[in-house]
Design an enzyme around this catalytic site. Structure first.
Site, mmCIF file in Angstrom:
data_model
loop_
_atom_site.group_PDB
_atom_site.id
_atom_site.type_symbol
_atom_site.label_atom_id
_atom_site.label_comp_id
_atom_site.label_asym_id
_atom_site.label_seq_id
_atom_site.Cartn_x
_atom_site.Cartn_y
_atom_site.Cartn_z
ATOM 1 N N LYS A 55 -32.993 24.944 9.415
ATOM 2 C CA LYS A 55 -34.052 25.945 9.603
ATOM 3 C C LYS A 55 -34.015 26.497 11.025
ATOM 4 O O LYS A 55 -34.120 27.707 11.251
ATOM 5 C CB LYS A 55 -35.426 25.316 9.300
ATOM 6 C CG LYS A 55 -35.633 25.057 7.815
ATOM 7 C CD LYS A 55 -36.858 24.199 7.511
ATOM 8 C CE LYS A 55 -36.897 23.914 5.998
ATOM 9 N NZ LYS A 55 -37.973 23.015 5.586
ATOM 10 N N GLN A 99 -42.531 19.680 8.629
ATOM 11 C CA GLN A 99 -41.588 19.205 7.623
ATOM 12 C C GLN A 99 -42.199 18.057 6.810
ATOM 13 O O GLN A 99 -42.685 17.078 7.370
ATOM 14 C CB GLN A 99 -40.285 18.749 8.313
ATOM 15 C CG GLN A 99 -39.197 18.315 7.356
ATOM 16 C CD GLN A 99 -38.661 19.466 6.496
ATOM 17 O OE1 GLN A 99 -38.527 20.599 6.957
ATOM 18 N NE2 GLN A 99 -38.366 19.182 5.239
ATOM 19 N N ASP A 122 -45.235 28.060 5.133
ATOM 20 C CA ASP A 122 -44.892 27.293 3.923
ATOM 21 C C ASP A 122 -45.866 27.623 2.789
ATOM 22 O O ASP A 122 -45.674 27.179 1.655
ATOM 23 C CB ASP A 122 -44.966 25.791 4.224
ATOM 24 C CG ASP A 122 -43.603 25.125 4.187
ATOM 25 O OD1 ASP A 122 -42.645 25.776 3.720
ATOM 26 O OD2 ASP A 122 -43.512 23.958 4.606
#
Ligand code: NAP
Length: 284
Positions: A55, A99, A122
């Site tokens: 990422k 994460q 997200d």
């Protein structure tokens, strides 16, 4: 029949190209201001380290800033919440990616809830999930967005299609079902308590598996000519495999995504797209 294999790597490269052009336009229009994505990794899970590494690399490749924060495996919830609060206030940060999964002692729901919905790239906060449920604009989870992009690229007709989604997580199954509904598909969601899974799946023009069970979807469960999207990412002795028994399903489906090289690359590409979207939504 042998299914056409949908090349997620190529579609993801196209998305990244569009994001890169969008970032260049943003920088030019905003006097050198650059979109930024903050990644937060708690603990030392090797798979998470690899995901976050990719990422960060791809963030920089499209011309955005990557800010990385690593916290120890024993980090208490409060310390993570303090970091998220500081990122919420940091004007150079447009997107915050924590994460998952987090270590056991960390309250994952509290961590997600602490993220400013405007920076929630997200798409996991209740605010963004609510906007999606109501069909209003917001930040949408990356994997479901990637699945829709793959379906469009594959030329799958969504309007009026019988679609079956296996899995109902807030990360994949639920938001994907909502996106499909928004595209006027007829949507069935299956889960661990679904009766006669095989016959429900066999109705689908578009079948998406997001379960985490290697080879769960076999040829008998697939309608001839269906488009099959495999979100599953399972680490086995034979390497990375999906939820779909690729070999057998290839002989029935019309189009199919491989694992690896299908949905996986799309997830990061859509994260970059979401970060640019968050930056464009920022007041200036
Ligand atoms: P999750 O939170 O564990 O959810 C799994 C879902 O599958 C649940 O809704 C569960 O039902 C359902 N399920 C379990 N066994 C089933 C069965 N035998 N038949 C039908 N449904 C069943 O997983 P997730 O986070 O959604 O992830 C799903 C998979 O996608 C995993 O392999 C994950 O690694 C992968 N993934 C890949 C990407 C990517 O970028 N490629 C991104 C995210 C996730 P219940 O709700 O009834 O328990």
């Amino acid at each position: 029949m042998t299914a056409r294999v949908i090349d997620g790597k190529a579609v993801a490269a196209g998305v990244r190209g569009r994001v890169k052009a969008g970032v260049a336009e943003f920088v030019a229009a905003r006097g050198g201001d650059v979109p930024g994505l903050a990644t937060v990794l708690v603990g030392d899970d090797p798979a998470s380290q690899i995901y976050v590494g990719s990422k960060r690399k791809q963030t920089e490749e499209v011309g955005m800033r990557s800010f990385h924060h690593e916290l120890g495996a024993a980090t208490p919830t409060e310390e993570l919440l303090d970091l998220i609060a500081s990122l919420n206030h940091d004007e150079t940060v447009d997107g915050i990616l924590v994460q998952l999964p987090l270590p056991e002692q960390v309250d994952q729901d509290a961590a997600i809830a602490a993220i400013d919905p405007a920076k929630d790239v997200d798409g996991l906060t209740a605010a963004n999930a609510g906007l999606l449920a109501q069909g209003r604009p917001g930040l949408v989870p990356c994997t479901p967005l990637g699945v829709i992009e793959l379906l469009r690229h594959a030329g799958a007709e969504l309007e009026g299609a019988e679609t079956v989604v296996l899995g109902r997580s807030i990360l994949v199954g639920r938001p994907l079902a909502t996106l499909l509904l928004g595209a006027n598909a007829t949507v069935t969601i299956c889960h661990s308590r679904t009766r006669d899974l095989a016959s429900v799946c066999a109705r689908a023009d578009i079948l998406v598996a997001a379960v985490g069970a290697p080879g769960l979807v076999t040829a008998e469960m697939v309608k001839p000519g269906a488009t099959v999207i495999d979100v599953g990412t399972n680490r086995t002795d034979d390497g990375l495999v999906g939820d779909v028994d690729f070999e057998s399903v290839c002989s029935v489906a019309g189009a199919i995504t491989p694992v690896p090289g299908g949905v996986g690359p799309m997830t990061i590409a859509m994260l970059l797209a979401n970060t640019l979207k968050a930056a464009l939504g920022r007041p200036h």
